[in-house]
Design an enzyme around this catalytic site. Structure first.
Site, PDB file in Angstrom:
ATOM      1  N   SER A 120      -7.528  -8.563   2.167  1.00 46.16           N
ATOM      2  CA  SER A 120      -6.296  -8.160   1.499  1.00 46.16           C
ATOM      3  C   SER A 120      -6.481  -8.325  -0.002  1.00 46.16           C
ATOM      4  O   SER A 120      -7.519  -8.787  -0.473  1.00 46.16           O
ATOM      5  CB  SER A 120      -5.123  -8.979   2.006  1.00 46.16           C
ATOM      6  OG  SER A 120      -5.461 -10.333   1.975  1.00 46.16           O
ATOM      7  N   LEU A 121      -5.470  -7.937  -0.750  1.00 45.00           N
ATOM      8  CA  LEU A 121      -5.530  -8.017  -2.211  1.00 45.00           C
ATOM      9  C   LEU A 121      -4.644  -9.158  -2.672  1.00 45.00           C
ATOM     10  O   LEU A 121      -3.609  -9.428  -2.066  1.00 45.00           O
ATOM     11  CB  LEU A 121      -5.002  -6.715  -2.819  1.00 45.00           C
ATOM     12  CG  LEU A 121      -5.846  -5.461  -2.598  1.00 45.00           C
ATOM     13  CD1 LEU A 121      -5.041  -4.220  -2.971  1.00 45.00           C
ATOM     14  CD2 LEU A 121      -7.122  -5.534  -3.431  1.00 45.00           C
TER      15      LEU A 121
ATOM     16  N   LYS B 296      -0.297   1.777  -4.621  1.00 45.99           N
ATOM     17  CA  LYS B 296      -0.459   0.924  -3.451  1.00 45.99           C
ATOM     18  C   LYS B 296       0.439   1.505  -2.361  1.00 45.99           C
ATOM     19  O   LYS B 296       1.662   1.404  -2.424  1.00 45.99           O
ATOM     20  CB  LYS B 296      -0.083  -0.522  -3.747  1.00 45.99           C
ATOM     21  CG  LYS B 296      -0.344  -1.428  -2.548  1.00 45.99           C
ATOM     22  CD  LYS B 296      -0.183  -2.887  -2.896  1.00 45.99           C
ATOM     23  CE  LYS B 296      -0.705  -3.788  -1.794  1.00 45.99           C
ATOM     24  NZ  LYS B 296      -0.084  -3.536  -0.490  1.00 45.99           N
TER      25      LYS B 296
ATOM     26  N   CYS C 171      45.905  -2.300   8.043  1.00 42.73           N
ATOM     27  CA  CYS C 171      45.254  -2.265   6.734  1.00 42.73           C
ATOM     28  C   CYS C 171      45.128  -3.696   6.204  1.00 42.73           C
ATOM     29  O   CYS C 171      46.120  -4.428   6.144  1.00 42.73           O
ATOM     30  CB  CYS C 171      46.079  -1.422   5.775  1.00 42.73           C
ATOM     31  SG  CYS C 171      45.496  -1.535   4.077  1.00 42.73           S
TER      32      CYS C 171
HETATM   33  S1  IVH Z   1      -7.971  -1.600  -1.728  1.00 42.85           S
HETATM   34  C1  IVH Z   1     -10.599  -5.469  -0.444  1.00 42.85           C
HETATM   35  N1  IVH Z   1      -6.291   0.240  -2.430  1.00 42.85           N
HETATM   36  O1  IVH Z   1      -3.042  -3.134   0.568  1.00 42.85           O
HETATM   37  C2  IVH Z   1      -9.258  -4.859  -0.260  1.00 42.85           C
HETATM   38  N2  IVH Z   1      -5.644  -1.271  -0.717  1.00 42.85           N
HETATM   39  O2  IVH Z   1      -3.443  -6.306   0.419  1.00 42.85           O
HETATM   40  C3  IVH Z   1      -9.298  -3.406  -0.519  1.00 42.85           C
HETATM   41  N3  IVH Z   1      -3.420  -0.833   0.198  1.00 42.85           N
HETATM   42  O3  IVH Z   1      -4.023  -3.884   3.669  1.00 42.85           O
HETATM   43  C4  IVH Z   1      -7.980  -2.809  -0.492  1.00 42.85           C
HETATM   44  N4  IVH Z   1      -2.967   0.919  -1.053  1.00 42.85           N
HETATM   45  O4  IVH Z   1      -4.111  -1.411   3.286  1.00 42.85           O
HETATM   46  C5  IVH Z   1      -6.505  -0.806  -1.629  1.00 42.85           C
HETATM   47  N5  IVH Z   1      -4.899   1.969  -3.144  1.00 42.85           N
HETATM   48  C6  IVH Z   1      -5.135   0.907  -2.344  1.00 42.85           C
HETATM   49  C7  IVH Z   1      -4.189   0.475  -1.401  1.00 42.85           C
HETATM   50  C8  IVH Z   1      -4.474  -0.632  -0.610  1.00 42.85           C
HETATM   51  C9  IVH Z   1      -2.516   0.126  -0.090  1.00 42.85           C
HETATM   52  C10 IVH Z   1      -3.203  -1.906   1.202  1.00 42.85           C
HETATM   53  C11 IVH Z   1      -4.373  -2.104   2.108  1.00 42.85           C
HETATM   54  C12 IVH Z   1      -4.446  -3.582   2.381  1.00 42.85           C
HETATM   55  C13 IVH Z   1      -3.475  -4.150   1.410  1.00 42.85           C
HETATM   56  C14 IVH Z   1      -4.190  -5.195   0.585  1.00 42.85           C
END
Ligand code: IVH
Length: 648
Positions: free
Chosen positions: A49-50, A84, A383
């Site tokens: 995840s990010l 995102k 009312c």
């Molecule tokens: S890059 C190493 N790019 O966000 C992680 N993720 O918390 C690479 N997501 O579950 C992820 N848009 O599904 C990336 N443009 C984007 C994204 C994206 C949505 C989602 C992804 C992941 C979550 C990360």
């Protein structure tokens, strides 16, 4: 449709010659037979995840750490930036250009094999568009549902009396994790790629942005709203711009993702725990949050409509703190089964009024559900403001207070409407003041405003002398308003601003309007039986006549001239203005149209007579051309009004 015909032909061929059937055949999108269960897939490269950033400071800290990690403290780093997506992460495996397997993220290490379902998504190519496919390519991206498909799906669910999905994300998740791919196929999911995780046989470009371009060339859908920027200033500018686009995008996003553009830099920075150091998600304030319903109150509006409103534990959503959300009407509360004490999803998107999207009954506290406090919502029979009986007419969703003349709630709303900017425009008269004036009995009807003395206003609680004087002069300044404003200000049901203008122009004098019968009213363009009935009923009511007499003594309005007959040339003609005219402002052009008896409408349809197009006219002009309507530029328009006919 051509596509459907070819698809059927192909299905026939494959049935006759099964050895010709390939996994990338478009017939495989239709949805294979149901599965017992999803198989597990262990990801070769984990799906991480990010980390999130919620402020510019956090973005700056991310950028600083990246510069330190790369030992380039003094530099502006280059970032690939993209939306995102608010959907579900998936991974797609292509072997020699053919889609062979797709899986959900699962716990990041192990996901579920949803290949059969992914095959039904048209946006996912079953074969990559290239003569030199990589031996292996693993694509990462997001499955989501476009808002229009979501709206349609929920509409259909409601028509069948089924439960609607709370948001496109839930709908996409529910649709992807269907054991029966035929159901997924009907749900119209979409897909965007945002990266790769493993490639063999072909070398990736040097940057993320070039990789995305390459994926796009392979016919994998990538976001159009991508960019490459440098430094924190570039990131923030992108974030703000994407924020302005957000509400208009066809899909939901919940932030922007920033990634170091050079893949070599990404590799150097690597990962910490379960997230990369080279990327971050910069989130917008959430548009949906969970909170608890503390009470359901019922408000009474100007026309007596009872609206259930949920009083909520304060929750920060869509950039503001929300404490109330509308529940619309009785049917909506029941459909969502919202009860006091429930945990609910509250949504506030853009400038839209906050609303309760769904209740989570699984979180309902265990208690006596038979008690009226915690049972299903019931509309009061009296009312809540004046105690008069309420009525709900057959076929209507609205419940109304029957006491139209005396109910204080309705009186307050009527006075607020009377004073509003597009009506009599009384400066300084807001809802708090109206509340006080009505509650103290100083004002019962709009006419009472004109006999108020400064002393009386100044005597109200927390009222400064100066504010009282300002209100007094605001009221004085609102005398002798044009008839159209006055008619609108009366708040006759079904009579909006435009109808009020039409009526004023047609009848010229209020007494003429008040005396008009159904047939006379129906002479006015756009006045149909319902509007006419509402107007005659209004003027028949003796209370309304009394108020109007008092307003006449106050000289609240001035009559005009009836102008119904004179400009017959353009009576009933509809004009649409679009784009910027070289000399006339939109209001000027509109006034000219109305002066010759025409109507300026907002949208182009088969009923439009003339379209006046200026610079940068967009979709309305295109539609007018499509419908073969008469299109004029400014000079053609002026000539038309002068001569009564359009130039060739
Ligand atoms: S890059 C190493 N790019 O966000 C992680 N993720 O918390 C690479 N997501 O579950 C992820 N848009 O599904 C990336 N443009 C984007 C994204 C994206 C949505 C989602 C992804 C992941 C979550 C990360």
């Amino acid at each position: 449709m051509e596509y459907d015909r070819l698809l059927r032909e192909l299905q026939g061929l494959e049935a006759a010659h099964p050895h010709l059937l390939t996994p990338d055949s478009p017939t495989q999108r239709v949805g294979a037979a149901p599965l017992e269960d999803f198989a597990q897939v262990v990801h070769d490269v984990p799906m991480l995840s990010l980390n999130n950033a919620f402020s510019e400071d956090e973005v700056a800290a991310f950028d600083r750490r990246a510069r330190e990690g790369l030992e380039r403290e003094g530099d502006q780093l280059e970032y690939a930036v993209e939306p995102k997506f608010d959907g579900l992460a998936i991974t797609l495996r292509y072997k020699h250009g053919v889609f062979v397997r797709g899986a959900t993220r699962g716990d990041g290490t192990t996901g579920e094999d949803v290949t059969a379902n992914l095959r039904t998504i048209r946006a996912i190519p079953l074969r990559l568009e290239t003569d030199a496919p990589p031996a292996l390519l693993e694509v990462r991206g997001e499955v989501l549902m476009l808002r229009r498909d979501f709206d349609r799906l929920n509409q259909e669910a409601r028509e069948r009396g089924e439960k609607a999905f709370a948001n496109p994300r839930n709908a996409a998740a529910g649709s992807l994790r269907q054991l029966d791919p035929r159901i997924t196929a009907r749900r119209h999911l979409h897909f965007f790629a945002y990266g790769t995780a493993g490639i063999e046989g072909v070398k990736l470009p040097a940057t993320h942005s070039a990789t995305m371009d390459w994926l796009a060339a392979l016919r994998l859908p990538v976001a159009r709203q991508r960019d490459v920027v440098s430094g924190v200033a570039g990131l923030m500018a992108y974030f703000n711009e994407l924020g302005t686009l957000r509400a208009g995008l066809p899909f939901d996003i919940d932030g922007a993702v920033y990634k170091l553009n050079l893949l070599a830099d990404q590799e150097r920075l690597g990962f910490v725990a379960r997230a990369p150091r080279f990327a971050i998600a910069h989130k917008y304030p959430a548009q949906e949050e969970l909170t608890v319903v503390e009470a359901i109150e019922v408000q009474v509006g100007r026309t007596g409509v009872l609206t259930p409103v949920a009083r909520l534990q304060p929750v920060f959503v869509g950039g503001v703190t929300v404490t109330n959300a509308t529940l619309h009407n009785e049917d909506e509360v029941r459909r969502r089964d919202v009860r006091v004490g429930d945990t609910v999803i509250v949504r506030r998107a853009g400038d839209v009024i906050p609303e309760v999207v769904a209740s989570l009954p699984e979180r309902r506290p265990l208690r006596d559900l038979a008690s009226p406090l915690h049972g299903p919502f019931v509309m009061p029979t009296a009312c809540p403001v004046c105690g008069a009986p309420v009525q709900r007419l057959d076929g209507e969703t609205a419940t109304r207070c029957s006491n139209t003349l005396e109910c204080p709630a309705q009186r307050k709303q009527a006075i607020l409407h009377f004073a509003s900017r597009r009506a009599m425009d009384i400066e300084g008269l807001g809802d708090k003041l109206v509340e006080q004036l009505v509650d103290t009995g100083l004002v019962r009807t709009p006419a009472d405003l004109y006999t108020l003395q400064t002393e009386q206003i100044a005597g109200l609680e927390r009222m400064a002398r100066k504010s009282a004087e300002n209100l007094k002069s605001g009221i004085e300044a609102s005398r002798r308003r044009p008839l159209a404003r006055f008619i609108f200000a009366l708040g006759i049901r079904q009579v909006g601003e435009q109808t009020a203008k039409d009526l004023a122009r047609h009848f010229g004098k209020l007494d003429e309007l008040a005396a008009a019968d159904d047939a006379a009213l129906r002479q006015v363009a756009d006045v149909g039986p319902v509007v006419a009935a509402s107007i005659t009923a209004f003027f028949l009511e003796s209370h309304n006549r009394d108020v109007i007499e008092a307003l006449r003594r106050a000289e609240a309005w001035v009559d005009g001239e009836a102008r119904a007959a004179a400009p017959a040339r353009f009576a009933g003609k509809t004009f649409v203005l679009t784009g910027t005219l070289p000399n006339l402002s939109r209001d000027q052009a509109k006034a000219m149209i109305e002066a010759v008896g025409g109507k300026a409408a907002g949208s182009v349809s088969g009923k439009t007579d003339y379209v006046v197009a200026g610079a940068e006219a967009g979709s309305k002009l295109a539609k007018a051309q499509q419908l073969n309507l008469r299109i004029l530029d400014e000079s053609g328009f002026l000539q038309l009004l002068d001569q009564g006919d359009s130039p060739s």
